[in-house]
Design a protein around this motif. Structure first.
Motif, PDB file in Angstrom:
ATOM      1  N   TYR A 181       0.832  -1.207   0.000  1.00 24.03           N
ATOM      2  CA  TYR A 181       0.000   0.000   0.000  1.00 24.03           C
ATOM      3  C   TYR A 181       0.867   1.258   0.000  1.00 24.03           C
ATOM      4  O   TYR A 181       0.609   2.206  -0.742  1.00 24.03           O
ATOM      5  CB  TYR A 181      -0.917  -0.035   1.212  1.00 24.03           C
ATOM      6  N   VAL A 188      -6.573  -1.524  -1.325  1.00 23.35           N
ATOM      7  CA  VAL A 188      -7.838  -1.153  -0.694  1.00 23.35           C
ATOM      8  C   VAL A 188      -8.953  -1.073  -1.738  1.00 23.35           C
ATOM      9  O   VAL A 188     -10.040  -1.618  -1.561  1.00 23.35           O
ATOM     10  CB  VAL A 188      -7.709   0.185   0.068  1.00 23.35           C
ATOM     11  N   LEU A 191      -7.738  -4.637  -5.173  1.00 27.88           N
ATOM     12  CA  LEU A 191      -6.926  -5.806  -4.833  1.00 27.88           C
ATOM     13  C   LEU A 191      -6.771  -6.732  -6.038  1.00 27.88           C
ATOM     14  O   LEU A 191      -5.669  -7.217  -6.317  1.00 27.88           O
ATOM     15  CB  LEU A 191      -7.555  -6.559  -3.663  1.00 27.88           C
ATOM     16  N   THR A 238     -10.110  -4.684   4.132  1.00 29.35           N
ATOM     17  CA  THR A 238      -9.124  -5.065   3.113  1.00 29.35           C
ATOM     18  C   THR A 238      -8.317  -6.269   3.557  1.00 29.35           C
ATOM     19  O   THR A 238      -8.064  -7.185   2.760  1.00 29.35           O
ATOM     20  CB  THR A 238      -8.187  -3.886   2.802  1.00 29.35           C
ATOM     21  N   ASN A 241     -10.357  -9.205   3.034  1.00 29.76           N
ATOM     22  CA  ASN A 241     -10.389  -9.524   1.597  1.00 29.76           C
ATOM     23  C   ASN A 241      -9.119 -10.240   1.162  1.00 29.76           C
ATOM     24  O   ASN A 241      -9.165 -11.143   0.318  1.00 29.76           O
ATOM     25  CB  ASN A 241     -10.561  -8.247   0.780  1.00 29.76           C
TER      26      ASN A 241
END
Length: 279
Positions: A181, A188, A191, A238, A241
Motif C-alpha cells: 500500500y 484497498v 486488490l 481489506t 479480503n
C-alpha cells in the motif's frame, strides 16, 4: 484452513515459540534467524528441533517464516557490509537445513546511491553464489515500501532479481500489505488489479507468503509504519479480503503488527472468524 501466525521470539527455543503460537490460535510463526540488529545467531539444539517437529505435526503447522537480519544488506556500497551480509545469508540457509518446513524471508537491500540497477546486480551475484541446484529451501524476497534507496519497491525490481538467479525454482516473494500500500499498490480499492499486475510481471505462483499489517501512513507514502489490524489506513475489510482472496487464501500469513501476545491473539481470533474457507 487459515494458516496464520505472528512474530515470536525464539530466545527460549523453537519448541517454546511453537507452544506460544498454539496458545494464541496460530499454526505458524515468524522468527529472526539471529539478532535482527546484529550478526549473532543462537545455537541450534537438536532436541529442541525434534520437539518442534512433533508439535508442528500434531497441530498441522503451515511453513514457518525465518526472517533475515535487518543488518543484512547484500547491495551495500561498502565491501565489508556486503561480505557480512553474504556470511549471514549463507549461514542462515545452512541452519534452515535443520529447522523443518521453514521459508526464508529477507529484505533485498538498499543500493545506497549506486542506483537500483547496480543494486539488483549485486544482489543477484550474492544469491547465485549461495543458491545451488539442490537448494530445497523456499527463499522469499520481501516487497518493500520504497523508502530511501530500498530495492524491491516494485514488482519489476523483484522480477529482475528472480530472473537473474540461475537456480530460482524455489525463489519467490513475500508480499506485505503495509509495504504494498505504501509503495503505491492500491489493495484497498483494487486488490484484484494489484494481484493481476503481480501475475503479469512476476507470476502469481511466486507469491509464497504474506505479511498482514495495517498501515499508519497514507497510500503511496513510501513509508514503512505498521499498524494494528483495523486501526490504520488499510482497514480490516481489506485485510479480510486479502485472506479470503482465492489466489491467496491457502498461503501462510503472519502478523507483524505492533502488538503483544494478547493483541496477536485477538487479531487471529477475528481473522479466523472472518475466514470463509474453513471446513
Amino acid at each position: 484452513m487459515l494458516n496464520i501466525g505472528c512474530h515470536l521470539s525464539i530466545s527460549k527455543g523453537y519448541y517454546n515459540a511453537a507452544l506460544e503460537a498454539v496458545s494464541i490460535g496460530a499454526n505458524t510463526f515468524q522468527f529472526f534467524t539471529r539478532n535482527p540488529r546484529g550478526g549473532k545467531a543462537k545455537e541450534i539444539d537438536i532436541k529442541d528441533i525434534n520437539k518442534l517437529k512433533e508439535l508442528m505435526n500434531e497441530y498441522k503447522f503451515a511453513p514457518l517464516f525465518a526472517h533475515g537480519a535487518y543488518t543484512m544488506n547484500l547491495s551495500s556500497n561498502k565491501e565489508e557490509t556486503r561480505e557480512f551480509a553474504n556470511m549471514i545469508l549463507k549461514d542462515d540457509l545452512e541452519r534452515l537445513r535443520i529447522i523443518p518446513n521453514t521459508y526464508y524471508v529477507f529484505h533485498p537491500g538498499s543500493h545506497v546511491g549506486q542506483g537500483s540497477e547496480k543494486g539488483v546486480e549485486i544482489i543477484v551475484d550474492a544469491l547465485n553464489n549461495v543458491i545451488s541446484e539442490d537448494n530445497n529451501t523456499v527463499i522469499l524476497l520481501e516487497g518493500m515500501s520504497g523508502k530511501g534507496t530500498e530495492i524491491g519497491r516494485n514488482m519489476e525490481e523483484l522480477k529482475s532479481i528472480i530472473d537473474g538467479v540461475k537456480y530460482n525454482k524455489n525463489l519467490g516473494i513475500c508480499i506485505d500489505t503495509c509495504h504494498l500500500y505504501s509503495a503505491g499498490y492500491d489493495i484497498v480499492n483494487n486488490l484484484d488489479g494489484v494481484l493481476q499486475e503481480i501475475d503479469n510481471i512476476i507470476g502469481i505462483d511466486r507469491i509464497k507468503a504474506v505479511h498482514l499489517n495495517d498501515s499508519k501512513v497514507e497510500f503511496a507514502s513510501n513509508k514503512d509504519r505498521h499498524e494494528v489490524i483495523g486501526e490504520g489506513t488499510i482497514g480490516s475489510d481489506t485485510i479480510i479480503n486479502v485472506i479470503n482472496h482465492p489466489l491467496l487464501k491457502d498461503l501462510p500469513f503472519n502478523l507483524e503488527t505492533p502488538n503483544e501476545l494478547d493483541g496477536y491473539k485477538k487479531e487471529i481470533e477475528i481473522l479466523r472468524r472472518e475466514y470463509k474457507w474453513e471446513n
